[in-house]
Design a protein around this motif. Structure first.
Motif, mmCIF file in Angstrom:
data_model
loop_
_atom_site.group_PDB
_atom_site.id
_atom_site.type_symbol
_atom_site.label_atom_id
_atom_site.label_comp_id
_atom_site.label_asym_id
_atom_site.label_seq_id
_atom_site.Cartn_x
_atom_site.Cartn_y
_atom_site.Cartn_z
ATOM 1 N N ALA A 33 50.251 8.466 44.219
ATOM 2 C CA ALA A 33 49.791 7.924 42.938
ATOM 3 C C ALA A 33 50.750 6.881 42.389
ATOM 4 O O ALA A 33 50.330 5.942 41.700
ATOM 5 C CB ALA A 33 49.605 9.050 41.921
ATOM 6 N N GLU A 34 52.043 7.011 42.685
ATOM 7 C CA GLU A 34 53.026 6.042 42.207
ATOM 8 C C GLU A 34 53.143 4.839 43.140
ATOM 9 O O GLU A 34 53.892 3.903 42.855
ATOM 10 C CB GLU A 34 54.396 6.706 42.059
ATOM 11 C CG GLU A 34 54.446 7.871 41.082
ATOM 12 C CD GLU A 34 54.112 7.458 39.663
ATOM 13 O OE1 GLU A 34 54.407 6.304 39.311
ATOM 14 O OE2 GLU A 34 53.550 8.279 38.919
ATOM 15 N N GLY A 35 52.417 4.864 44.246
ATOM 16 C CA GLY A 35 52.393 3.701 45.128
ATOM 17 C C GLY A 35 53.427 3.679 46.226
ATOM 18 O O GLY A 35 53.632 2.652 46.865
ATOM 19 N N TYR A 36 54.094 4.809 46.490
ATOM 20 C CA TYR A 36 55.137 4.833 47.521
ATOM 21 C C TYR A 36 54.561 4.768 48.933
ATOM 22 O O TYR A 36 55.205 4.262 49.841
ATOM 23 C CB TYR A 36 55.996 6.094 47.387
ATOM 24 C CG TYR A 36 57.017 6.017 46.287
ATOM 25 C CD1 TYR A 36 58.337 5.656 46.547
ATOM 26 C CD2 TYR A 36 56.664 6.293 44.972
ATOM 27 C CE1 TYR A 36 59.272 5.573 45.533
ATOM 28 C CE2 TYR A 36 57.592 6.209 43.948
ATOM 29 C CZ TYR A 36 58.885 5.846 44.239
ATOM 30 O OH TYR A 36 59.806 5.761 43.215
ATOM 31 N N LEU A 168 42.726 6.317 42.987
ATOM 32 C CA LEU A 168 42.639 5.021 42.326
ATOM 33 C C LEU A 168 43.792 4.123 42.746
ATOM 34 O O LEU A 168 43.618 2.919 42.978
ATOM 35 C CB LEU A 168 42.640 5.216 40.802
ATOM 36 C CG LEU A 168 42.515 3.962 39.947
ATOM 37 C CD1 LEU A 168 41.177 3.280 40.167
ATOM 38 C CD2 LEU A 168 42.705 4.319 38.471
ATOM 39 N N ARG A 169 44.972 4.694 42.868
ATOM 40 C CA ARG A 169 46.134 3.916 43.308
ATOM 41 C C ARG A 169 45.900 3.339 44.697
ATOM 42 O O ARG A 169 46.309 2.213 44.992
ATOM 43 C CB ARG A 169 47.385 4.787 43.298
ATOM 44 C CG ARG A 169 48.585 4.161 43.937
ATOM 45 C CD ARG A 169 49.026 2.918 43.203
ATOM 46 N NE ARG A 169 49.808 3.241 42.028
ATOM 47 C CZ ARG A 169 50.393 2.326 41.274
ATOM 48 N NH1 ARG A 169 50.298 1.036 41.577
ATOM 49 N NH2 ARG A 169 51.082 2.677 40.207
ATOM 50 N N LEU A 170 45.213 4.074 45.571
ATOM 51 C CA LEU A 170 44.915 3.565 46.904
ATOM 52 C C LEU A 170 44.037 2.315 46.807
ATOM 53 O O LEU A 170 44.206 1.363 47.571
ATOM 54 C CB LEU A 170 44.219 4.637 47.745
ATOM 55 C CG LEU A 170 45.003 5.923 48.016
ATOM 56 C CD1 LEU A 170 44.199 6.848 48.920
ATOM 57 C CD2 LEU A 170 46.359 5.619 48.631
ATOM 58 N N ALA A 171 43.096 2.330 45.881
ATOM 59 C CA ALA A 171 42.247 1.150 45.690
ATOM 60 C C ALA A 171 43.071 -0.022 45.172
ATOM 61 O O ALA A 171 42.909 -1.165 45.624
ATOM 62 C CB ALA A 171 41.115 1.472 44.710
ATOM 63 N N PHE A 172 43.975 0.238 44.228
ATOM 64 C CA PHE A 172 44.803 -0.837 43.676
ATOM 65 C C PHE A 172 45.643 -1.500 44.761
ATOM 66 O O PHE A 172 45.874 -2.709 44.726
ATOM 67 C CB PHE A 172 45.726 -0.286 42.587
ATOM 68 C CG PHE A 172 45.030 0.052 41.286
ATOM 69 C CD1 PHE A 172 43.714 -0.308 41.063
ATOM 70 C CD2 PHE A 172 45.696 0.736 40.289
ATOM 71 C CE1 PHE A 172 43.072 -0.007 39.867
ATOM 72 C CE2 PHE A 172 45.085 1.052 39.094
ATOM 73 C CZ PHE A 172 43.764 0.677 38.890
ATOM 74 N N HIS A 173 46.112 -0.725 45.743
ATOM 75 C CA HIS A 173 46.920 -1.293 46.813
ATOM 76 C C HIS A 173 46.149 -2.325 47.624
ATOM 77 O O HIS A 173 46.688 -3.349 48.025
ATOM 78 C CB HIS A 173 47.408 -0.186 47.755
ATOM 79 C CG HIS A 173 48.747 0.354 47.395
ATOM 80 N ND1 HIS A 173 49.904 -0.388 47.480
ATOM 81 C CD2 HIS A 173 49.125 1.574 46.936
ATOM 82 C CE1 HIS A 173 50.933 0.345 47.095
ATOM 83 N NE2 HIS A 173 50.484 1.547 46.760
#
Length: 231
Positions: A33-36, A168-173
């Motif tokens: 979720a934090e994008g790591y 959602l974070r996966l989509a933002f990436h």
């Protein structure tokens, strides 16, 4: 990957002596979720197990839990990877967000509301924007909506949405235009917060619904183009 593993090793303290697959899954979910760990990243059992100091069996069970949540995918003879979402996944994420987040705001009851969490997330976004950290702004936006959900005081709802926000974070990436994607919504977070501070649930819900509809349209537009290019 080395930097992510170093940060992951810092999470060992969260496990304590009663390490469980659920706690490992919580850590990995938060890190996603934090994008790591971006979509498509292969998760090494040896590296992650070593960083967290957990057994292979515990880690595999955590992977299984996150696969069930649609955050990871197991590919035969290749290993475990962070999932790459489809456009349909993105649309379903936003459909779920609209159902849950708007219902939370609608059901808040009489003001005043405890808005320390959403207010702190707004300030987090402002700090990240001042630093030019647009992915950090995206994280703050997710935190804002997570804190909105927390206003319901329901652990079940919060648990459901933790997985949704991680997806959602996966989509933002994949969209990978962080400033254009996140900057316009900072002011809209403030407007929602101000409506709640004024005790106007109806206005806050209307602003939130419009926010989510516009965000879905924008994300899907760019996501569809990027997925098409990568394909």
């Amino acid at each position: 990957m080395a930097e992510q593993l170093k940060d992951l090793a810092d999470d060992r303290a969260l496990l304590g002596r009663t390490s469980t697959a659920e706690r490992v899954a919580d850590i990995l979910r938060s890190r996603i979720a934090e994008g790591y760990f971006p979509p498509g990243t292969r998760l090494s059992e040896d590296s992650i197990g070593g960083a967290l100091g957990v057994s292979r069996n515990t880690l595999r069970e955590a992977f299984r839990l996150l696969t069930h949540e649609r955050l990871l995918v197991h590919e035969l003879n290749r290993g475990v990877f962070v999932r790459v979402l489809t456009v349909e996944d993105v649309e379903d994420i936003y459909r779920t967000r609209r159902l849950v987040e708007c219902a939370v705001v609608r059901g808040l009851g009489e003001p005043p509301y405890r808005l320390d969490g959403p207010a702190a997330a707004v300030e987090e976004g402002r700090r990240a924007a001042r630093d030019g950290d647009w992915k950090g702004v995206g994280t703050a936006n997710i935190h804002f909506h997570r804190e909105l959900v927390a206003l319901a005081g329901s652990e079940r709802t919060a648990e459901l949405m933790r997985s949704v926000f991680a997806e959602l974070r996966l989509a933002f990436h994949v969209v990978d235009e962080p400033q254009r994607l996140h900057e316009p919504y900072m002011a809209r977070n403030v407007a929602i917060l101000q409506a709640l501070q004024a005790g106007d649930r109806e206005q806050a819900e209307n602003l939130l619904a419009g926010y989510l509809d516009d965000s879905l349209e924008r994300v899907v537009e760019v996501y569809r183009r990027r997925v098409g290019e990568d394909g």
